[in-house]
Write an enzyme that holds these catalytic residues in place. Sequence first.
Site, PDB file in Angstrom:
ATOM      1  N   LYS A 186       0.821  -1.206   0.000  1.00 27.07           N
ATOM      2  CA  LYS A 186       0.000   0.000   0.000  1.00 27.07           C
ATOM      3  C   LYS A 186       0.856   1.256   0.000  1.00 27.07           C
ATOM      4  O   LYS A 186       0.413   2.306  -0.422  1.00 27.07           O
ATOM      5  CB  LYS A 186      -0.926  -0.004   1.220  1.00 27.07           C
ATOM      6  CG  LYS A 186      -2.174  -0.852   1.018  1.00 27.07           C
ATOM      7  CD  LYS A 186      -3.323  -0.373   1.881  1.00 27.07           C
ATOM      8  CE  LYS A 186      -4.639  -1.000   1.422  1.00 27.07           C
ATOM      9  NZ  LYS A 186      -5.800  -0.381   2.046  1.00 27.07           N
ATOM     10  N   ARG A 187       2.065   1.121   0.473  1.00 25.24           N
ATOM     11  CA  ARG A 187       2.987   2.261   0.520  1.00 25.24           C
ATOM     12  C   ARG A 187       3.464   2.640  -0.881  1.00 25.24           C
ATOM     13  O   ARG A 187       3.742   3.791  -1.164  1.00 25.24           O
ATOM     14  CB  ARG A 187       4.202   1.900   1.383  1.00 25.24           C
ATOM     15  CG  ARG A 187       3.893   1.925   2.863  1.00 25.24           C
ATOM     16  CD  ARG A 187       4.480   3.161   3.523  1.00 25.24           C
ATOM     17  NE  ARG A 187       3.890   3.409   4.834  1.00 25.24           N
ATOM     18  CZ  ARG A 187       2.764   4.096   5.004  1.00 25.24           C
ATOM     19  NH1 ARG A 187       2.117   4.588   3.962  1.00 25.24           N
ATOM     20  NH2 ARG A 187       2.281   4.304   6.207  1.00 25.24           N
TER      21      ARG A 187
END
Length: 494
Positions: free
Chosen positions: A261-262
């Site tokens: 998700k980063r």
Amino acid sequence: MTAPAGPVRTRFCPSPTGTVHVGVMRAALYNWAYARHTGGQFVVRIEDTDPARNTLESERHLLDCLRWLGLTWDEGPEVGGPHGPYRQSERSELYQDVAAKLLASGHAYESFSTNEEVDARRRAAGQDPKLGYDNADRFLTDAQKSAFRAEGREPVLRLRMPEEDLAWTDHVRGEVRFAAGAVPDFVLVRGNGTPLYTLVNPVDDALMGITDVLRGEDLLPSTPRQIALYRALTDIGVATGTPRFGHLPLVMGEGNKKLSKRDPQSNFDVYRDRGFLPAGLVNYLALLGWSIAEDRDIFSPAELAEAFDVDSVSANPARFDLKKAEAINATHLRALPVEEFLTAVTPYLVGAGLVADPPTAEQAATLGAIAPLAQERMIVLSDAVGLLGFLFTEDVEIDPAAAEKQLGAGAGEVLDAATAALQALPEWTTAAIETALKEALVEGLGRKPRQAFGPVRVAVSGRTVSPPLYESMELLGRERTLTRLAAARGTATG
RNA sequence: GCCCCCAUCGUCUAGCGGUCCAGGACGCCGCCCUUUCAAGGCGGUAGCACGGGUUCGAACCCCGUUGGGGGCACCA
């Protein structure tokens, strides 16, 4: 272990936390495509049992992304259906009821051990604490339970795992088997009485009649627990069977890690914002683990739905390749009818402040004329801003790199000759401009076309890449063209 | 550490025992076309991880090795 009878029912059950991940949308796409392919139903359910992380805003955004991609759902939030509510935060009584039945039937039991106690026991036995809970509370007597309660402890509810191998036939992986005892009794309900994902997800799938669970491979290790739960649910009459499972390959990032998700590449919004077409992104996402035919990789969402079969999904992890995604999108962009292209691209020009909303008649005419020429030079819709901006401003801003390349030695001569030829032009048409420039620059100055038109292009459009030059000049008009040639002449070094 | 999954060009894949000295696409490199950049056309580059089996025959089946990945919460 048989799946509920009847037509295929798949589901997409995101947890609305922050950004939308491309891998998650790919899972949604496969679920949608499989339901459509089989003539079944596609259900959307919001898994918002974690109030600390879930927001209504991100739920709306998620649904908006689904709609944008064209993944319509037959049941779920905003459309309703016979199995609602479709938001877990509104289904608490259901879970409490099921939990009580599980406890009463003996499939689940109250457990008082703390993590520290479990750890200590594992260590004392010379075992790795990573093994987790040791099933120690399975057979607590009423007296023991009362004693724990007297200490002020609140029990969690755990499922009693069966003493046998747990196996299933996976849609994409074939038979998968976990040895008996490999999975400890797991927690269904917290000490404070709120249910966990481990309970709620299978319960809802059961209650909603889901027949096929297609999800990321990261959830594969939790499948034995769910199968055990399904058996218990079936036994107490909550479920009518265990669904089929299909564990989709993970979507990987640049390195060799799951696209996290980063990672900015993982954010679905960036593709949408850049102007990927829904059909282009659907096409590319579908290709991440599946292929439609040996010698073909361009297809529409409808063709995907027609052909898609989960059983032919590849088990290999797939790396997200931006270059290929762009190439696929560019193909879809070029194939778009001009009218649709115009409709799609205009908001980007409006957003950049280049044209009015709606465009003026003059702007619309310019757009209409340039659209077919621009269309085949773009990868995503936002490219139009840089590519066409020069047509909608008074003074063009010249890209320094372009100036460096084309407005150096020898450019002055070209610009002067072009200016003279264009000033004298009786009529301002593409054909006339072409003839005049070729005569003046190619024949007159003896330049190769490459050298002859480079400086003119940069002067007029500000960049080395633009729509075809003569057409662009005609649309720009004589006055603005000559102004720009003069301006460029001022900065040219030779 | 334990459990599980995966293994064909750089990348995504086709291939499901012979029709494969492995096909397509993206990328990359040439050439053609050409007013730039594209688009389009033509061509090229590059792969069955390794070792054992099974079989008349293996990219395809089995075992092992190696490599990669995922999971092991009172998160979802």
